[in-house]
Enzyme design. Sequence first.
Site, mmCIF file in Angstrom:
data_model
loop_
_atom_site.group_PDB
_atom_site.id
_atom_site.type_symbol
_atom_site.label_atom_id
_atom_site.label_comp_id
_atom_site.label_asym_id
_atom_site.label_seq_id
_atom_site.Cartn_x
_atom_site.Cartn_y
_atom_site.Cartn_z
ATOM 1 N N ASP A 251 4.944 3.436 8.763
ATOM 2 C CA ASP A 251 5.274 3.825 7.398
ATOM 3 C C ASP A 251 4.232 4.818 6.897
ATOM 4 O O ASP A 251 3.036 4.541 6.960
ATOM 5 C CB ASP A 251 5.309 2.586 6.492
ATOM 6 C CG ASP A 251 5.988 2.874 5.161
ATOM 7 O OD1 ASP A 251 6.756 3.854 5.070
ATOM 8 O OD2 ASP A 251 5.762 2.102 4.216
ATOM 9 N N HIS B 121 3.752 9.705 -5.737
ATOM 10 C CA HIS B 121 3.517 8.270 -5.535
ATOM 11 C C HIS B 121 2.037 7.994 -5.249
ATOM 12 O O HIS B 121 1.422 7.114 -5.863
ATOM 13 C CB HIS B 121 4.380 7.754 -4.385
ATOM 14 C CG HIS B 121 4.105 6.326 -4.008
ATOM 15 N ND1 HIS B 121 4.432 5.263 -4.809
ATOM 16 C CD2 HIS B 121 3.510 5.797 -2.907
ATOM 17 C CE1 HIS B 121 4.067 4.130 -4.219
ATOM 18 N NE2 HIS B 121 3.502 4.418 -3.057
ATOM 19 N N GLU C 30 10.031 -0.518 -2.270
ATOM 20 C CA GLU C 30 9.660 0.875 -2.089
ATOM 21 C C GLU C 30 10.880 1.593 -1.548
ATOM 22 O O GLU C 30 11.384 1.251 -0.470
ATOM 23 C CB GLU C 30 8.459 1.017 -1.136
ATOM 24 C CG GLU C 30 7.184 0.423 -1.749
ATOM 25 C CD GLU C 30 5.905 0.737 -0.997
ATOM 26 O OE1 GLU C 30 6.000 1.115 0.208
ATOM 27 O OE2 GLU C 30 4.821 0.615 -1.584
ATOM 28 N N GLU D 56 12.599 4.470 0.271
ATOM 29 C CA GLU D 56 12.091 5.406 1.266
ATOM 30 C C GLU D 56 13.231 5.932 2.141
ATOM 31 O O GLU D 56 14.339 5.389 2.146
ATOM 32 C CB GLU D 56 11.057 4.714 2.183
ATOM 33 C CG GLU D 56 9.958 3.995 1.407
ATOM 34 C CD GLU D 56 8.791 3.555 2.275
ATOM 35 O OE1 GLU D 56 8.695 4.004 3.440
ATOM 36 O OE2 GLU D 56 7.974 2.765 1.785
ATOM 37 N N ASP E 33 11.097 -0.830 1.686
ATOM 38 C CA ASP E 33 9.864 -1.430 2.205
ATOM 39 C C ASP E 33 9.381 -2.457 1.172
ATOM 40 O O ASP E 33 8.504 -2.178 0.352
ATOM 41 C CB ASP E 33 8.834 -0.315 2.423
ATOM 42 C CG ASP E 33 7.489 -0.843 2.866
ATOM 43 O OD1 ASP E 33 7.437 -1.959 3.419
ATOM 44 O OD2 ASP E 33 6.475 -0.143 2.643
ATOM 45 N N ARG F 231 2.778 -7.142 -3.857
ATOM 46 C CA ARG F 231 1.621 -6.389 -4.371
ATOM 47 C C ARG F 231 0.366 -7.235 -4.517
ATOM 48 O O ARG F 231 -0.748 -6.722 -4.331
ATOM 49 C CB ARG F 231 1.962 -5.766 -5.722
ATOM 50 C CG ARG F 231 3.116 -4.788 -5.699
ATOM 51 C CD ARG F 231 2.825 -3.606 -4.814
ATOM 52 N NE ARG F 231 3.953 -2.659 -4.821
ATOM 53 C CZ ARG F 231 4.106 -1.688 -3.940
ATOM 54 N NH1 ARG F 231 3.239 -1.535 -2.957
ATOM 55 N NH2 ARG F 231 5.138 -0.888 -4.016
ATOM 56 N N GLN G 242 -0.962 -7.836 -1.023
ATOM 57 C CA GLN G 242 -1.440 -6.533 -0.541
ATOM 58 C C GLN G 242 -2.788 -6.162 -1.166
ATOM 59 O O GLN G 242 -3.707 -5.713 -0.463
ATOM 60 C CB GLN G 242 -0.390 -5.469 -0.881
ATOM 61 C CG GLN G 242 -0.723 -4.062 -0.405
ATOM 62 C CD GLN G 242 0.295 -3.031 -0.903
ATOM 63 O OE1 GLN G 242 1.282 -3.367 -1.555
ATOM 64 N NE2 GLN G 242 0.060 -1.769 -0.597
ATOM 65 N N LYS H 31 3.391 -6.611 3.538
ATOM 66 C CA LYS H 31 4.505 -5.742 3.904
ATOM 67 C C LYS H 31 5.363 -6.328 5.023
ATOM 68 O O LYS H 31 6.553 -6.055 5.098
ATOM 69 C CB LYS H 31 3.959 -4.400 4.413
ATOM 70 C CG LYS H 31 3.149 -3.623 3.413
ATOM 71 C CD LYS H 31 4.050 -2.897 2.453
ATOM 72 C CE LYS H 31 3.266 -1.844 1.680
ATOM 73 N NZ LYS H 31 4.149 -1.046 0.825
ATOM 74 N N THR I 279 11.488 -5.576 6.056
ATOM 75 C CA THR I 279 11.782 -4.188 5.711
ATOM 76 C C THR I 279 13.280 -3.992 5.951
ATOM 77 O O THR I 279 13.763 -4.279 7.047
ATOM 78 C CB THR I 279 10.995 -3.212 6.617
ATOM 79 O OG1 THR I 279 9.609 -3.559 6.580
ATOM 80 C CG2 THR I 279 11.182 -1.773 6.181
ATOM 81 N N GLU J 69 5.010 1.408 -10.004
ATOM 82 C CA GLU J 69 4.854 2.688 -10.695
ATOM 83 C C GLU J 69 5.724 2.750 -11.943
ATOM 84 O O GLU J 69 5.299 3.232 -12.983
ATOM 85 C CB GLU J 69 5.304 3.825 -9.777
ATOM 86 C CG GLU J 69 4.304 4.330 -8.798
ATOM 87 C CD GLU J 69 4.967 5.395 -7.936
ATOM 88 O OE1 GLU J 69 5.604 5.010 -6.929
ATOM 89 O OE2 GLU J 69 4.871 6.581 -8.270
#
Length: 393
Positions: free
Chosen positions: A106, A113, A179, A181, A213, A217, A220, A233, A237, A338
């Site tokens: 990834d 971002h 996420e 992607e 993904d 948080r 992480q 993570k 996925t 975000e």
Amino acid sequence: MTTIDIPEGSLFGLDNLPYGVFSTPGTQPRVGVRVGDSVVDLAVALGDDVFARPSLNAFMAQGYDRWVEVRARVSDLVRGEVPADAVFPVSEVELHLPVEVADYVDFYASEHHASNLGRLFRPDAEPLMPNWKHLPVGYHGRSGTVVVSGTDIVRPCGQRKAPDEAAPTFGECRRLDIEAELGFIVGVPSPLGSPVSTEDFPRHVFGAVLVNDWSARDIQAWEYVPLGPFLGKSFATSISPWVVPLLALEAARVPTPEQSPEPLPYLRESSPWGLDIALSVSWNGQEVSRPPYREMYWSPAQMLAHMTVNGASSRTGDLYASGTISGPEKNQRGAFIELTWGGKEPIELNGEPRTFLLDGDEVVISATAPGTEGRIGFGEVRGRILPATEAKR
Ligand code: MN
């Protein structure tokens, strides 16, 4: 024999023809192509056993010239008559993971971002780390937990420690995120010791899928220093079931944003190109973001060149994802961390203020791009959050 009707304005017209793996009740998974609202069984329609397998890998490994040939044959076939026993309504098939995923990488290729996360995590420092404009930053993910759209996602448990807590605790993820992607799938491998140049990208990469993904948080944030993402993570996925061939995306090519400083020679392209793919993120049925892939700083060819420049081999079925796609506008951010600015600015979702994912929430990421006749679709990648299971402490 039968003919295939393509509804007016379909995102799966003759300029798309994405590949997937499907089954009908009581039959084995095999390769099909989506045309309109139908799936064509390629092993039956083309009489070729390479398509009778439960993944695209064997076909992808046959290489670029073969991809061109099969695409042309399928296009000719579906314009005329197709054996009736090779055609199924898409609503009546089950879609499976389209590829046997080899390695999974990834990247972190969106400047918007990376800058937003830099501001969130390091408010007093430069948003971008010093390496960011010199190389496509990435990490190795867990290929064994790549799942197909529609697979439920169990809320992970793990260690987490908020900045104001004295010690870590074990428990359910409290900041579960997405996420949005784009993922690229390698068809033709490259041997150990043979970097893939940016020019060779189209002869190695077969196609693209949508990727979610999923990201824990809080897990992480506590674990990632200094070696990067790991258990925050690797629990899951999700990818979309239809692989859109690069051959269908030629009309979607656009120049990348200007790259300055100029990258080192191995990352240079005569004219680096990205893709004009418009994504949409829906949370419990409400669209919350429209991330634009065309804003991505690093090109797909540069990511592959970087991934192999040290001599690392690549394999058929390798998946490398772009990293979260975010544009310059607030409603173009591809992750909830975000969109809600670290959870401090909730968004209104169906009348409720919301930050991260709750049990029962469902996220759907979809995308379209310009084709040669109209727009083409990627379909969707969908996932629903199930409560954490009782884990051993
Ligand atoms: Mn990611």
